[in-house]
Structure formats: structure tokens, C-alpha cells
Design a protein around this motif. Structure first.
Motif: not given
Lengths: 346, 376
Positions: A16-22, A50-58
Motif C-alpha cells: 500500500s505504501a508503494c501504491a501511494a507513492r505511485v 525501490h521506493y516506488l516498487g519495492n524492487l531490489c535491483l541486486y
């Protein structure tokens, strides 16, 4: 590469945090008359993604596509074999993989019918990728959205602040574990790695110095999700004492309305005849694996209450160097260290 | 701490680079390092830089130079000693770099990792070197770095010894109930205590359902699991990899069959290695084993990426894949790993790094290629 914990049991609060940021970014898109935003990331600079999608680009590179309406898409050079892991660990479900990012983006934007596309932090995109993208998009117009996502991250919300406090506590625990060792610089770095990674840090970078005057310094930059925090302690010699004293002076100058430059110049450059001090104040959104990022920022732009900034003081002289650092929450009249209480560590 | 680099090493590198530059018609070589690809700047400077914007420059004649944003990178380059003309730049001001290149009257400037130069920095670069033609030199530097000097091979041997220790630490950490990220914490601590600068590490625990490796999750190791890892420490700048799979408790029939298949493929790939063969030749030797046993479909990009790759100042140098015709010259260093998924036991990881020699290879690891069984 990043090799800390990436949880595959994503809490609903994160989604939900990511959805709000988007949603906030979409408001900016509408204001700018854009049909979509593109956010580039690589393994060393991917906090916006990462902030918008919680995606870790490792590892490697990727671009997040946020359309004004519809599904957020991530285009990446990482293999499709990691899609199940990405879907489990992020708020993004639409994934495209391939060696040619501009082709993937062209396909994603073409299917959305976008005509005018905003590029976030355009100046930090690899030039060749932007050239290819321009060619792949044909008639589509690319406009610079500047640091729109970074600006949204400047003042952390309550959940982010709680994470930053957790990081501060973790850094304090790790530095304490290192300070209790009698071993080498490598042993101190190893202790910090063990403590921070076992506690679930996403990434950690540690340095250790031993000066000829007996000053022993350990510095840690630690990441949790899209948040970074820096802390360092030194002890045992004049260099360490000067670094700590300089850090206290800089911290006293940090408050609402202060700037990066005014905090840095609150500390005299010369601590004694032989010891010089270098002081830096860095917004937490500009911290990265190597410390401060080299963003060309106005050093006089004021910090506001609710922002977070790190202060790093390096004392150096013929005997070597010592480092003292903390990360602070800026308040109206003063600033409070996040997690590391003054004097709590040797 | 990094080991000092001998000045003779710099001379050797500059000679090789200048020979390649002459062949390519380039009279100035500029290496660019963003935060995640620093190998070319390190090759020229010998310095363990940490910042996210750095350049190193080698003219056809004359002294090399280096340009850094950060004080710590500048200090690291001075300590390394391969370059003495060291200047500070800012992201928005590459003037000192332009001054130096203008002084050398460079007509054709090759830029290594030109494709990664950010838009804003490229604008400054084009302004700073106005008048010079800019071309990519990424492939040029990849080609030069492929063949290692005797000093570099010494470093890679030392990193390989660290791989052996790291694998021991990995096995030492494995037990039923430990989480993947806790295993990584133990391995990282062991590596850093022995002086490692960095580490590339991916991991996967579980059974036949495992399709690939990723950063560690919270999953806890269970009896019967395979635990796979690519472990790639960096020491004195140089990366070497060990690929192994452990089984928690006695292996089942599928896990044994999987190990035997991957060992046969690794051995076939290694048997194909010698100076003069191509990356394609080695990949074919590995993949033919899978094809012969009826698992050829698992050698495609749907299930795997490469069948090995080069090592050096970057951990993922020349890819070993069918269709890649890069010739493996003597003193190249590569890992041969047929890592992929099969239905026998899920993703399997198995491979060794070697130095390419005239008639074969020199193995770098002491760790045996076994299916390592961890008692429960």
C-alpha cells in the motif's frame, strides 16, 4: 551487488505504501501533461525504483515504467528466470526482460498508447540508453521530470522514519561490536558484516582506519530497502578527539533552515597546527554505497524540519585520519541522531 | 587493505593498451567508471575506488592521468602509484579532464564504458574535449584485460584460495533451520576477516522447484534441501568464483543423478579448454553432455544464462556461450560452470575457475567437485 535479505513475504503495508507513492507520481505526471514516467536504476543507484516498487535491483540495470493509468511495469536486463522472485518480493507484477532495454520500453509504452513520456533524473540516465530510447519511441516526446521521485523521498514518512531508527540502532550495535574487538581492521569490518547482514540489512559498506596516533576508526553505510544511513566512530588518539568534537559542532548547527554548506562551515577547517578537518553534510536521499553521491546540488538549499541528513567529519594529519559520522532527523530548533546516542559508543 | 601493485605492472598494461589503441586508430583512451563498473579505471590506476564517477586516461604517448570526484578516490589512486597526474573534477565540471586531453591534442578519443556515461556527464565531456572524435573503446579494453599478466594471475590464485575458504565457511554455516540471509552473513564475515574487498553471491535453497538463484530470502534450510551458491570474492581487485551445491542429509536418487550430469558437463567443458579455442567451443562441450542425456532444452536462455565466463577486475568478463566466438588466449582466466535447471533436482550449480594454458588449463581451486553432504 546486493546480497542482503530480500524478503519474499511482502507485507500488505509495503504494497500500500508503494501504491501511494505511485499515485503521488501520477499526480505529477498529470501536472506535467505526461502519459508515463520512466525511472532508471542500476545496482549502485536504484533507490527511486525501490521506493516506488519495492524492487531490489541486486545486479545490472532496469527501468520502471509508471503509466498515468494502468499497470506499473519493470523492464530489466535480469533474466526472466528471476520473475517469480521479483513478483514475490516486490509490488510490481508486470515484468519484461531482455538485453535491449530501449526495445522493452518501446514495447511497454507502445502498448499503453503513450505520446509524451517523462524521464525522471534524465541527466543520470546512461546517454546511450536514452539515445536508443529516443530512436525506439519514434514520435513520442521525452521530457525531463528532474528529481521528482527524490524530492518525494526527502522527508521520510512515519514508517520510513521507524526504519531509519532501526538502521541507526543496527549501526550502533554493529559499531559497538567492532569497538569491542582487539583485532585488525579486517576483524572489525567482519564484525559489522555479521551483525548487519544477520539483522536483515539489504546492503552494507564498511571501512576501518588505524592512525599512527592510536586513533582507530570504523565507518558503516547501511541500507534497508531504499533507505541508507551512515555512522562512524573513532577513538584512541587526537585525530579521533578532533573528529568527534567537529561532529558535535556540525550537529549543533543542523536545524530547519540550515543548509549543507552552513553545517559544513560550522566546523573550522583547521583543528590544530597539524590536523585539518573536512566536514560534509549529506541529505539521506543522496547517500549511496560509496557515501555521498556526486549529485550537482545547490549547497545553499535549506534543509527543512522532517528531513534526514548525515554529518561526516574526517580529521587528517601526518599520523593518518579518523572519522566520526551520524545521521540526524532535522527539527525546528535542533537535530536528533537516529539510533546512535552521543557518547554511547567508545 | 589492498596489496601494492608493482610499477612494472603498469608498464605492461600501458604497452598492451597502446598496441590495441594503435591498431584501432585511437590516440587517447579514456576509461569511465560508474558506481557499478569500475574495472577499467582500476586497470589503469590500480586504485580501489569507491565513488560513482571516475575517469582514467592514457594517451598514445606520455603519462596517464586520472580524475575523481571524491577525496578518498584521489587518495587511493595516489597510494596505488600507477598514475601521478591526478586531478579532482565535479559532476558538472570536467574542465580539468578536457584541459589534459586538449594538451595532448587528441584527435580520436576512445571511451571505455562510453555506453554508461550519464547524459549530464556526457554533455560535459563533449564540451571538455570539443574537437576530438569520440568512439567506444569498451570492447578494446575488454580484449586487452582478457589476457592476464603474471602478477594478475598471482592475484587470481590468491582470490581462488579465498574461494576455498569461503566454501568451507558456507558449509560450516549450513544447518537445518538457518535462514538463507544468515548463511550469507556468516560467509561475508569470514571473507571480510580474510581481507576480501567485496563479494558477488547468489543463493537458493530448496528442492526440485528451484529454478534459479537470487539474493538471500528468509527461507530456512530443511533436511533434504539442495543449497546452491555462486560465491565470488574480490581480493586486491580481482574476482574469482566457486560454484558448488550442498545437500542437507543424504542425497536422493535425483540429486545424485543431477550431480553426475553436472560433473560430466563441467569435466567436458574443462577438457575443451586450451589456448586458441573459442568460448563457443567450451559451451558446446558442456551443452553436448546435456543433449546426449536428453536435457538439451535446459541449456537455453529460458533456463540458464551462460556456461561460464571470464574473471579479472570484473567478475563477469567474456561470456562462455554458444555463438560467442571470442578466442580464449593463454593466460585468460575463466570459470566453466554448466549451471542450469533440470527436473532431476532443480537448479544445480557446479564449476571451477581455471587459467587457460597452451595445452589445457591450470586449476585454481583446491575444493573437490563433489556433491557436498551436510550431516543433519
Amino acid at each position: 551487488m546486493k546480497r542482503g535479505l530480500v524478503t519474499t513475504e511482502l507485507p500488505e503495508t509495503t504494497r500500500s505504501a508503494c501504491a501511494a507513492r505511485v499515485q503521488r507520481l501520477r499526480t505529477r505526471l498529470r501536472d506535467a501533461g505526461c502519459d508515463a514516467a520512466l525511472i532508471y536504476g542500476d545496482v549502485s543507484r536504484s533507490e527511486d525504483v525501490h521506493y516506488l516498487g519495492n524492487l531490489c535491483l541486486y545486479w545490472n540495470e532496469g527501468v520502471l515504467v509508471v503509466p498515468a493509468k494502468g499497470e506499473v511495469t519493470f523492464a530489466t536486463k535480469l533474466s526472466p528466470r528471476v520473475h517469480p522472485w521479483m513478483r514475490a518480493s516486490s509490488a510490481v507484477q508486470e515484468l519484461r526482460s531482455g538485453p535491449n532495454l530501449s526495445k522493452l520500453l518501446g514495447e511497454a509504452l507502445g502498448s499503453d498508447g503513450s505520446r509524451r513520456v517523462g524521464v525522471v533524473d534524465r541527466d543520470w540516465w546512461p546517454g546511450a540508453l536514452l539515445d536508443d530510447l529516443g530512436a525506439a519511441l519514434g514520435e513520442m516526446e521525452l521530457v525531463d521530470l528532474g528529481d521528482a521521485v527524490r524530492r518525494d523521498r526527502l522527508a521520510p514518512d512515519e514508517a520510513e522514519l521507524a526504519q531509519l531508527r532501526e538502521l541507526g540502532g543496527l549501526a550502533a550495535t554493529a559499531l559497538l561490536a567492532a569497538s569491542e574487538l582487539e583485532g585488525t581492521a579486517s576483524d572489525r569490518i567482519a564484525a559489522i558484516e555479521r551483525v548487519t547482514r544477520a539483522a536483515g540489512a539489504t546492503d552494507v559498506f564498511t571501512t576501518a582506519d588505524q592512525a599512527a596516533d592510536g586513533s582507530v576508526s570504523t565507518s558503516v553505510i547501511v541500507q534497508l530497502g531504499h533507505l541508507w544511513l551512515q555512522a562512524a566512530r573513532s577513538s584512541g588518539g587526537a585525530l579521533a578527539q578532533h573528529a568527534a568534537a567537529g561532529a558535535a559542532q556540525a550537529a549543533a548547527a543542523l536545524r530547519d533552515g540550515a543548509s549543507l554548506a552552513s553545517v559544513a562551515t560550522a566546523v573550522p577547517a583547521l583543528a590544530s597546527a597539524e590536523i585539518t578537518l573536512h566536514t560534509a553534510c549529506v541529505r539521506h536521499v543522496d547517500l549511496g554505497p560509496g557515501g555521498a553521491r556526486c549529485r550537482a546540488e545547490d549547497p545553499d538549499e535549506p534543509l527543512r524540519s522532517g528531513e534526514v541528513a548525515a554529518i561526516v567529519v574526517i580529521s587528517s594529519g601526518p599520523a593518518g585520519r579518523a572519522v566520526h559520522a551520524d545521521t540526524y532527523l532535522v527539527g525546528n530548533e535542533s537535530a536528533a541522531a537516529l539510533g546512535v546516542a552521543a557518547g554511547a559508543l567508545r | 587493505m589492498t596489496a601494492p601493485i608493482p610499477l612494472s605492472e603498469g608498464v605492461w598494461r600501458h604497452r598492451r593498451l597502446r598496441s590495441a589503441m594503435a591498431e584501432a586508430g585511437i590516440d587517447g583512451l579514456l576509461a569511465f567508471a560508474p558506481g557499478w563498473r569500475r574495472e577499467n579505471v582500476r586497470y589503469l590506476t590500480g586504485a580501489p575506488i569507491a565513488g560513482e564517477l571516475a575517469f582514467a586516461y592514457l594517451p598514445a604517448d606520455g603519462d596517464p592521468a586520472a580524475f575523481f570526484v571524491g577525496e578518498s578516490d584521489e587518495r587511493a589512486a595516489r597510494e596505488a602509484g600507477l598514475v601521478t597526474d591526478i586531478r579532482r573534477i565535479r559532476a558538472g565540471d570536467l574542465g580539468p579532464l578536457g584541459d589534459r586531453i586538449a594538451r595532448d591534442r587528441v584527435g580520436r578519443l576512445g571511451v571505455a564504458h562510453s555506453e554508461l556515461v550519464p547524459v549530464g556527464v556526457r554533455r560535459g565531456l563533449e564540451r571538455a574535449v570539443a574537437g576530438a572524435e569520440i568512439v567506444s573503446a569498451t570492447a578494446l579494453m575488454d580484449g586487452v584485460r582478457l589476457v592476464k599478466s603474471p602478477w594478475e594471475i598471482e592475484q587470481l590464485r590468491a582470490t581462488a584460495a579465498l574461494c576455498d575458504e569461503a566454501w568451507s565457511a558456507f558449509l560450516g554455516a549450513l544447518r537445518v533451520g538457518i535462514a538463507e540471509y544468515e548463511i550469507v552473513a556468516e560467509v561475508e564475515a569470514a571473507l571480510k576477516a580474510r581481507g576480501a574487498e567485496d563479494n558477488f553471491m547468489i543463493i537458493a535453497s530448496g528442492g526440485q522447484e528451484v529454478r534459479g538463484m537470487t539474493p538471500p530470502a528468509e527461507r530456512r534450510v530443511q533436511a533434504g534441501d539442495l543449497v546452491r551458491t555462486e560465491l565470488t570474492p574480490q581480493l586486491n581487485g580481482y574476482w574469482t568464483q566457486i560454484c558448488r551445491t550442498a545437500v542437507i542429509g543424504p542425497p536422493n536418487a535425483g540429486q545424485r543423478a543431477s550431480f553426475e550430469l553436472f560433473e560430466e558437463a563441467a569435466a567436458a567443458g574443462l577438457a575443451a579448454v586450451r589456448a586458441g579455442v573459442t568460448a563457443h567451443d567450451v559451451a558446446v562441450a558442456e551443452n553436448d553432455v546435456f543433449r546426449r542425456h536428453g536435457y538439451g532444452e535446459y541449456c537455453t536462455s529460458q533456463h540458464t544464462r551462460v556456461r561460464g565466463h571470464g574473471h579479472g577486475l570484473h567478475f563477469d568478463e567474456v561470456p562462455i556461450m554458444e555463438g560467442i566466438e571470442t578466442v580464449l588466449e593463454a593466460h585468460a582466466v575463466v570459470i566453466v560452470h554448466p549451471n542450469t535447471y533440470t527436473p532431476l533436482a532443480g537448479y544445480h550449480v557446479h564449476g571451477d575457475p581455471v587459467v587457460v594454458t597452451a595445452d589445457g588449463y591450470e586449476p585454481l581451486l583446491a575444493t573437490p567437485r563433489e556433491l557436498h553432504e551436510v550431516p543433519t
